[in-house]
Design a protein around this motif. Sequence first.
Motif, mmCIF file in Angstrom:
data_model
loop_
_atom_site.group_PDB
_atom_site.id
_atom_site.type_symbol
_atom_site.label_atom_id
_atom_site.label_comp_id
_atom_site.label_asym_id
_atom_site.label_seq_id
_atom_site.Cartn_x
_atom_site.Cartn_y
_atom_site.Cartn_z
ATOM 1 N N HIS A 70 -2.024 -6.452 12.245
ATOM 2 C CA HIS A 70 -2.826 -6.692 11.195
ATOM 3 C C HIS A 70 -4.362 -7.466 11.941
ATOM 4 O O HIS A 70 -5.161 -7.602 11.249
ATOM 5 N N PHE B 65 7.253 4.257 15.730
ATOM 6 C CA PHE B 65 7.731 4.403 14.455
ATOM 7 C C PHE B 65 8.433 5.493 14.235
ATOM 8 O O PHE B 65 9.578 5.669 13.764
ATOM 9 N N ARG C 266 12.907 0.665 5.814
ATOM 10 C CA ARG C 266 12.057 0.207 7.185
ATOM 11 C C ARG C 266 10.568 -0.292 6.708
ATOM 12 O O ARG C 266 10.223 -1.057 7.436
ATOM 13 N N VAL C 267 10.451 -0.094 5.413
ATOM 14 C CA VAL C 267 8.727 -0.427 5.058
ATOM 15 C C VAL C 267 8.813 -1.275 3.655
ATOM 16 O O VAL C 267 8.612 -2.294 3.632
ATOM 17 N N PHE D 16 1.626 -0.055 9.683
ATOM 18 C CA PHE D 16 2.415 -1.080 8.917
ATOM 19 C C PHE D 16 2.361 -2.233 9.515
ATOM 20 O O PHE D 16 2.280 -2.861 10.644
ATOM 21 N N PRO D 17 2.057 -3.359 8.510
ATOM 22 C CA PRO D 17 1.420 -4.729 8.528
ATOM 23 C C PRO D 17 2.603 -5.547 9.155
ATOM 24 O O PRO D 17 2.283 -6.522 9.800
ATOM 25 N N HIS D 18 3.796 -5.301 8.856
ATOM 26 C CA HIS D 18 4.940 -6.152 9.520
ATOM 27 C C HIS D 18 5.259 -5.666 10.888
ATOM 28 O O HIS D 18 6.273 -6.446 11.392
ATOM 29 N N LYS E 39 5.007 -14.529 8.893
ATOM 30 C CA LYS E 39 3.963 -14.672 10.088
ATOM 31 C C LYS E 39 3.216 -13.241 10.394
ATOM 32 O O LYS E 39 1.941 -13.092 10.418
ATOM 33 N N ARG E 40 4.280 -12.215 10.537
ATOM 34 C CA ARG E 40 3.682 -10.768 10.788
ATOM 35 C C ARG E 40 2.789 -10.201 9.763
ATOM 36 O O ARG E 40 1.834 -9.522 10.268
ATOM 37 N N ARG E 41 2.972 -10.679 8.609
ATOM 38 C CA ARG E 41 2.050 -10.022 7.567
ATOM 39 C C ARG E 41 0.649 -10.723 7.672
ATOM 40 O O ARG E 41 -0.262 -10.275 7.365
ATOM 41 N N GLY E 42 0.585 -11.997 8.002
ATOM 42 C CA GLY E 42 -0.693 -12.660 8.196
ATOM 43 C C GLY E 42 -1.236 -13.028 7.093
ATOM 44 O O GLY E 42 -1.940 -12.164 6.493
ATOM 45 N N PRO F 275 11.259 -4.643 3.978
ATOM 46 C CA PRO F 275 10.559 -5.853 4.837
ATOM 47 C C PRO F 275 9.392 -6.312 4.067
ATOM 48 O O PRO F 275 9.009 -7.594 4.223
ATOM 49 N N LEU F 276 8.564 -5.393 3.471
ATOM 50 C CA LEU F 276 7.399 -6.081 3.136
ATOM 51 C C LEU F 276 7.621 -6.560 1.747
ATOM 52 O O LEU F 276 6.833 -7.418 1.252
ATOM 53 N N ALA G 131 -3.088 3.296 7.264
ATOM 54 C CA ALA G 131 -1.733 2.863 6.729
ATOM 55 C C ALA G 131 -0.728 2.511 8.005
ATOM 56 O O ALA G 131 0.297 2.951 8.151
ATOM 57 N N SER H 3 0.355 4.318 0.744
ATOM 58 C CA SER H 3 0.281 5.218 1.736
ATOM 59 C C SER H 3 1.048 4.833 2.905
ATOM 60 O O SER H 3 1.329 5.654 3.893
ATOM 61 N N LEU H 4 1.409 3.433 2.903
ATOM 62 C CA LEU H 4 2.505 3.144 4.018
ATOM 63 C C LEU H 4 3.830 3.891 3.809
ATOM 64 O O LEU H 4 4.351 4.357 4.816
ATOM 65 N N ASP I 85 0.798 -1.254 -0.025
ATOM 66 C CA ASP I 85 0.080 0.139 0.101
ATOM 67 C C ASP I 85 0.997 1.325 -0.115
ATOM 68 O O ASP I 85 1.757 1.479 0.858
ATOM 69 N N ALA J 206 5.577 6.614 6.586
ATOM 70 C CA ALA J 206 6.817 6.501 6.927
ATOM 71 C C ALA J 206 7.623 7.904 6.595
ATOM 72 O O ALA J 206 8.205 8.452 7.562
#
Lengths: 290, 362
Positions: free
Chosen positions: B133, B99, A204-205, B88-90, A287-290, A208-209, B86, A186-187, A184, A191
């Motif tokens: 999330h 952050f 940082r964003v 952060f999903p991680h 795992k964190r992203r689910g 990792p994503l 927005a 907007s993430l 996304d 940041a």
Amino acid sequence: MAGATQRSEAATGLALVAPPLVYAVALLAVPMAVIVLFSFWTQDYLDLDTTLTLDNYREAWTDPIYRELMARSVYISGVVTLITVVLAFPVAYYISFHVAPERKALWIFLVTIPFWTSYLVRIFLWKVILGFNGVLNTSLIGIGLIDAPLTVILYNLNAVVIALAHAFAPFAILPIFVALERIDRSLLEAARDLGETARSAFVRVTLPLAMPGVVAASLIVFIPTIGDYITPRLVGGPGGLMIANMIQTQFLRLNNAPMGATLAVLAMLIVSGIALLFVLANRRFLKRRG
Amino acid sequence: MTPLISLAGVEKYYGDYHALRDLTLEIGAGEFFSLLGPSGCGKTTLLRTIAGFETPSSGSLRIDGRDMTGVPANRRPTNMVFQSYAIFPHLSVAENVGFGLRRAAGSRAEKMKKVEEALEMVGLSGFGKRAAHALSGGQRQRVALARALILKPKVLLLDEPMSALDKKLREQMQGELRRLQRQVGITFILVTHDQEEALIMSDRIAVMFDGRIAQLDTPQRLYRAPVNRQVAEFIGMMNFLPGELRREDGRFVASIRGLGTIPLPEEQVPTGAGPGPAQFGLRPESLSVVFGSEALPTGCFSDGTVAERAYYGDMTYYDIALSDGAAPITCSMRNLVSRPVLERGTKVRLAWEPGALCIFPG
Ligand SMILES: Nc1ncnc2c1ncn2[C@@H]1O[C@H](COP(=O)(O)OP(=O)(O)O)[C@@H](O)[C@H]1O
Ligand SMILES: [Mg+2]
């Protein structure tokens, strides 16, 4: 009543999955089982000795030639994976972030252009480019950068790495591109809003994503390259041979199918082991992203 | 009021599209300011311009006395709550909230304490370890708020923060947001297309249409005295009645179809309006239905019939057909135990306050 309905539903389900199941079993499980079985047999000149034994594994593990080929295969695949993913990332990033949305499909289409010609043809092209009197050497001599043709670029390990990295580039670009597309936007603005520069927001964003895509790309490149047979055969020379070439030799030249099967099983185990490590190392991202 | 943000002649073009037109406005320190307008009118564009995600094509923007030209988003004293939040999903909830603290001074323990305080402020104490999330919509909004407020910005920008929430939660969050704003004393700029939300929460509201500010006023003035029909239509409900503005013996007189002719005090007529055809606006609550022997309120009266009615529990809305065949007028009545809900076809008298009349010449 309900039980009967359930049973008949289960039966329908089974009937529906049966054809692909049979197909999968016939094409995957059966050959695999045969290979595994063969690996526990031994070849006695022209006769197949069907007593189950670990002799082949012992030999494969102790004979330096097998060990070296196996290590070299892992090394080449590792280097190819690293180079491919490192080069694919900026390409995927560029397409995802800097190409206008209506042009993205075209770019992805262009990325797949190498697939339009047979891999064999592309390999021969590499021979033309990298050869002693090839395009690269004549050009470099022509512009005066070197005096004599470079010999380190064909019929050795480097040539295998170059040809494989080229061949697998689209496979690495696509999963990374998909992962980047899913971020996304907007993430990234969030940041920036929270004080990060464009570069630190990337670290940082974005990175990792994008990790799931990078892991997928790595596996997609690593798994098939380790068992590649054509590339080392055609551009590898004696120093660039890999385990698949030995497997082929065992099966067809030395008429030692059990030894070939053993090497195949070992290669499979090593690939699975490394792939598993990859996935585990990346667990926290996934795992964190689910 | 010391202006914290001032825009002068801000224009924004996307190619040929003129998204912001000559915006000049000042927003005070500690103010709760809303940008209200229909979808596509440029609210988000204006908010993003203040945040530093869009560059104005011309004009100037100053925040806290500093010219913002060439200052990137990460170096502006603003923080934003995005429409999508927005999150952060991680990262975990605490990592999300903390952050922006990476570059701030202070030890790890101090930062963790700040995060805990910020979470407490938005009612999420103890949620720090959760995965982001796994949060509900309302919780995500609170995380986004905490994440922005922890940096103590001079201005908090909110882009339709309530639009993703269901009605009950939205009403609750509106109250909480207002309370939070008073508590922290930071300037809030809220973008919304919901006029009710803007009225409830804001100190002042800028109503925007097509990239322009149509009216900038307090909620009450905006509701009572909309500057034109477009604003009046956008905010609340209003009956528009055709008629004529006349001058008789040096005084203004309104002749309204269905309601008759009444004199108007000078101050009620918009400056610059002259005699001629006009639209007269009356809000439903400025009209009342008088039935049977009920005491007559003061004001003007007309006879009519209930053409339609809508029962809302607390209120009933009546469409009253006036005797001379003009379009029905909507009128709202509070439902008291002693007051019957009238059926269609009932003959009634309509009473209305002349002082509530809005006049739109033309
Ligand atoms: N990046 C962009 N490029 C082109 N047009 C845009 C862009 N961003 C917004 N617009 C246009 O500007 C207008 C105002 O958009 P926006 O500020 O998002 O409206 P609002 O938030 O009031 O709904 C819209 O018509 C939209 O299509
Ligand atoms: Mg918007």
